[in-house]
Scaffold this motif. Structure first.
Motif, PDB file in Angstrom:
ATOM      1  N   GLN A 179      11.613  97.204  50.805  1.00 37.35           N
ATOM      2  CA  GLN A 179      10.669  96.243  50.233  1.00 37.35           C
ATOM      3  C   GLN A 179       9.240  96.759  50.318  1.00 37.35           C
ATOM      4  O   GLN A 179       8.464  96.623  49.364  1.00 37.35           O
ATOM      5  CB  GLN A 179      10.783  94.887  50.961  1.00 37.35           C
ATOM      6  N   GLN A 222      18.455  95.476  58.213  1.00 32.43           N
ATOM      7  CA  GLN A 222      17.134  94.911  57.956  1.00 32.43           C
ATOM      8  C   GLN A 222      16.023  95.948  58.110  1.00 32.43           C
ATOM      9  O   GLN A 222      14.963  95.808  57.505  1.00 32.43           O
ATOM     10  CB  GLN A 222      16.905  93.689  58.839  1.00 32.43           C
ATOM     11  N   ASP A 268      16.069  97.270  54.748  1.00 37.78           N
ATOM     12  CA  ASP A 268      15.503  96.306  53.814  1.00 37.78           C
ATOM     13  C   ASP A 268      13.982  96.289  53.922  1.00 37.78           C
ATOM     14  O   ASP A 268      13.278  96.258  52.905  1.00 37.78           O
ATOM     15  CB  ASP A 268      16.076  94.917  54.093  1.00 37.78           C
ATOM     16  N   LEU A 308      12.554  90.337  41.017  1.00 42.15           N
ATOM     17  CA  LEU A 308      13.238  90.833  42.212  1.00 42.15           C
ATOM     18  C   LEU A 308      14.149  89.795  42.851  1.00 42.15           C
ATOM     19  O   LEU A 308      15.236  90.110  43.326  1.00 42.15           O
ATOM     20  CB  LEU A 308      12.206  91.302  43.242  1.00 42.15           C
ATOM     21  N   PHE A 309      13.700  88.537  42.896  1.00 44.19           N
ATOM     22  CA  PHE A 309      14.392  87.560  43.736  1.00 44.19           C
ATOM     23  C   PHE A 309      14.974  86.350  43.002  1.00 44.19           C
ATOM     24  O   PHE A 309      15.911  85.732  43.501  1.00 44.19           O
ATOM     25  CB  PHE A 309      13.445  87.057  44.830  1.00 44.19           C
ATOM     26  N   TRP A 332      14.095  81.667  48.407  1.00 46.62           N
ATOM     27  CA  TRP A 332      13.350  82.482  47.447  1.00 46.62           C
ATOM     28  C   TRP A 332      12.876  81.694  46.241  1.00 46.62           C
ATOM     29  O   TRP A 332      11.818  81.992  45.671  1.00 46.62           O
ATOM     30  CB  TRP A 332      14.208  83.668  47.003  1.00 46.62           C
ATOM     31  N   ASN A 361      18.565  94.037  46.024  1.00 43.37           N
ATOM     32  CA  ASN A 361      18.264  92.843  46.815  1.00 43.37           C
ATOM     33  C   ASN A 361      19.430  91.860  46.817  1.00 43.37           C
ATOM     34  O   ASN A 361      19.663  91.168  47.806  1.00 43.37           O
ATOM     35  CB  ASN A 361      17.011  92.152  46.268  1.00 43.37           C
ATOM     36  N   ALA A 367      15.972  97.284  41.547  1.00 40.85           N
ATOM     37  CA  ALA A 367      15.698  96.707  42.861  1.00 40.85           C
ATOM     38  C   ALA A 367      16.284  95.303  42.990  1.00 40.85           C
ATOM     39  O   ALA A 367      16.698  94.894  44.076  1.00 40.85           O
ATOM     40  CB  ALA A 367      14.190  96.675  43.096  1.00 40.85           C
ATOM     41  N   THR A 386      21.751  93.061  49.356  1.00 37.41           N
ATOM     42  CA  THR A 386      21.153  92.862  50.678  1.00 37.41           C
ATOM     43  C   THR A 386      21.276  91.413  51.129  1.00 37.41           C
ATOM     44  O   THR A 386      21.610  91.129  52.282  1.00 37.41           O
ATOM     45  CB  THR A 386      19.675  93.278  50.660  1.00 37.41           C
ATOM     46  N   ARG A 387      20.996  90.482  50.211  1.00 37.79           N
ATOM     47  CA  ARG A 387      21.112  89.056  50.559  1.00 37.79           C
ATOM     48  C   ARG A 387      22.565  88.702  50.881  1.00 37.79           C
ATOM     49  O   ARG A 387      22.842  87.866  51.723  1.00 37.79           O
ATOM     50  CB  ARG A 387      20.611  88.197  49.405  1.00 37.79           C
ATOM     51  N   ARG A 446      24.755  98.817  47.785  1.00 34.15           N
ATOM     52  CA  ARG A 446      23.344  99.079  48.107  1.00 34.15           C
ATOM     53  C   ARG A 446      23.064 100.575  48.119  1.00 34.15           C
ATOM     54  O   ARG A 446      22.051 101.037  47.584  1.00 34.15           O
ATOM     55  CB  ARG A 446      22.999  98.507  49.486  1.00 34.15           C
ATOM     56  N   TYR A 468      19.051  86.541  41.643  1.00 37.90           N
ATOM     57  CA  TYR A 468      20.051  86.368  42.702  1.00 37.90           C
ATOM     58  C   TYR A 468      19.948  84.983  43.330  1.00 37.90           C
ATOM     59  O   TYR A 468      20.958  84.390  43.720  1.00 37.90           O
ATOM     60  CB  TYR A 468      19.900  87.432  43.794  1.00 37.90           C
TER      61      TYR A 468
END
Length: 426
Positions: free
Chosen positions: A38, A31, A34, A65-66, A378, A124, A120, A127-128, A96, A69
């Motif tokens: 971000q 994190q 992350d 970005l979000f 998200w 992400n 990115a 990362t999630r 990643r 996903y």
């Protein structure tokens, strides 16, 4: 035991849980990376003198970005309940690492926003996946009676790490500049914590993090499990009232956070602040929210112990609705203060949702519901940002949007209070 000795006792408990400690190490470095990524990306796209961003561009950046996903995550989440979660962490961190380098190269080359955001986006996604895997694995390294307390410790650790990563970004930005080359340098630095997270993931023994064999596991081919991931995740959420209720409250909080984020970003960009000062104001708002979230990780176990997992989120959502009304003043200092208080209230709901999924959901389906949570997290944020972008004026002066946020909190409270009400015997 006195309250003064409670932190010492908690520290000793955490250190005694060696496998949980190692999970914390992975979460912390992951994190931190992350938060750095971000913040570096926000500086590169939203506060870059070589680029420009209006409200729709900001909303579009968040969506690219979000959102993909968020829609696809629960399908992939089926893999968390089928494959060794240790291997998932290793593979996701490896992906990643490679892709972060790719995003840095794109920035250094000065390409347009879209290819950078698409790169990115995939970062992400990995990362999630790491985040959901760590949350689903926590009950495997913590005794059941300590899940709520240790989940708060894990959330606090992650929040502090992300906060430090986001603020650390200001140093290389100052050293290397606010343009594309400076942004690329920041992204390349992200490879250090990601590589460390990869190395730490390898240290777990095979099978230690689950999933456990269970009669409730989704059988069939991997393709079938992935294709039905959303269905099984949604069915599980709806079948467990504590999970459905807290996720409704959490979605309301994230929607309001989306509205407030756009208000702050547009107001800051409309001002005549320099790029670094404007970014600093935005970082201050996010930092205040993160600080409030950290405070909530300390008070939530005590609140749950006293009032229970049903009453605590109800109180947090009611409190948030009142606080949000003060944001209608649209004064940046007030909005920062609201961010702090709303961050605390939202984290109470988030931790109760995590506890519900870790305690009330079978391990064979826990990965499914954590990815559903991440998606709702998200999707609510992006939908709110997009809706606000459609009506916000160029200077960001829209008090009605802040008032709308209070109404969203009350709606979330109504759903949580109704759906999550405990069933009384007889």
């Amino acid at each position: 035991m006195s309250d003064a000795r409670a932190p010492v006792a908690l520290w000793r408990t955490v250190r005694a849980l060696s496998d949980f400690w190692r999970l914390l190490e992975v979460r912390a470095v992951s994190q931190f990376g992350d938060g750095l990524f971000q913040a570096g990306l926000a500086g590169a796209i939203l506060f870059n003198p070589e680029r420009a961003a209006d409200p729709w561009a900001i909303a579009g950046a968040f969506a690219v970005l979000f959102l993909p996903y968020s829609l696809l995550g629960p399908f992939a989440g089926a893999l968390l309940d089928r494959w060794d979660r240790r291997l998932v962490l290793i593979a996701a961190n490896s992906g990643r690492l490679v892709l972060v380098v790719g995003v840095g190269v794109l920035l250094e080359a000065g390409l347009a926003d879209l290819p950078i955001l698409l790169g990115a986006l995939i970062v992400n996604g990995f990362t999630r996946f790491v985040s959901s895997g760590l949350s689903a694995a926590l009950p495997h390294v913590v005794p059941r009676a300590q899940v709520v307390a240790m989940n708060s410790v894990a959330a606090a650790t992650g929040a502090v790490a992300a906060f430090l990563g986001a603020n650390f970004m200001l140093l290389p930005r100052w050293l290397f500049g606010a343009g594309d080359s400076g942004a690329a340098a920041i992204i390349f630095i992200v490879t250090a914590p990601v590589a460390l997270a990869l190395w730490l993931s390898v240290r777990f023994a095979p099978g230690m993090l689950g999933p456990d064999p269970s009669a409730r596991a989704v059988h069939g081919s991997v393709a079938y499990a992935v294709a039905t991931g959303w269905l099984h995740g949604a069915r599980t959420v709806l079948a467990v009232p504590t999970v459905a209720a807290t996720l409704a409250g959490l979605s309301a909080h994230r929607a309001v956070f989306g509205i407030n984020t756009l208000l702050v970003l547009v107001m800051v960009r409309h001002s005549d602040l320099a790029a670094v000062a404007g970014l600093g104001t935005a970082v201050l708002f996010v930092a205040a929210t993160g600080t409030g979230s950290f405070l909530a990780t300390v008070i939530t176990p005590m609140a749950v112990k006293r009032w229970g997992r049903y009453a605590a989120p109800n109180g947090a959502l009611a409190f948030a609705a009142v606080v949000q009304l003060f944001g209608a003043s649209l004064l940046l200092p007030v909005l920062v203060g609201c961010g702090f208080l709303l961050g605390a209230a939202g984290q109470v709901v988030k931790l109760c949702a995590d506890a519900a999924m870790q305690v009330d959901v079978d391990d064979a389906l826990r990965g499914h519901v954590f990815t559903v949570q991440d998606s709702l997290f998200w999707m609510a944020f992006i939908a709110a940002v997009a809706g606000a972008a459609a009506v916000i004026p160029p200077d960001g002066h829209a008090p009605a949007l802040a008032v709308t946020g209070a109404g969203i909190y009350l709606l979330g409270l109504a759903v949580h209070a109704t759906v999550g009400r405990p069933i009384r015997p007889g």
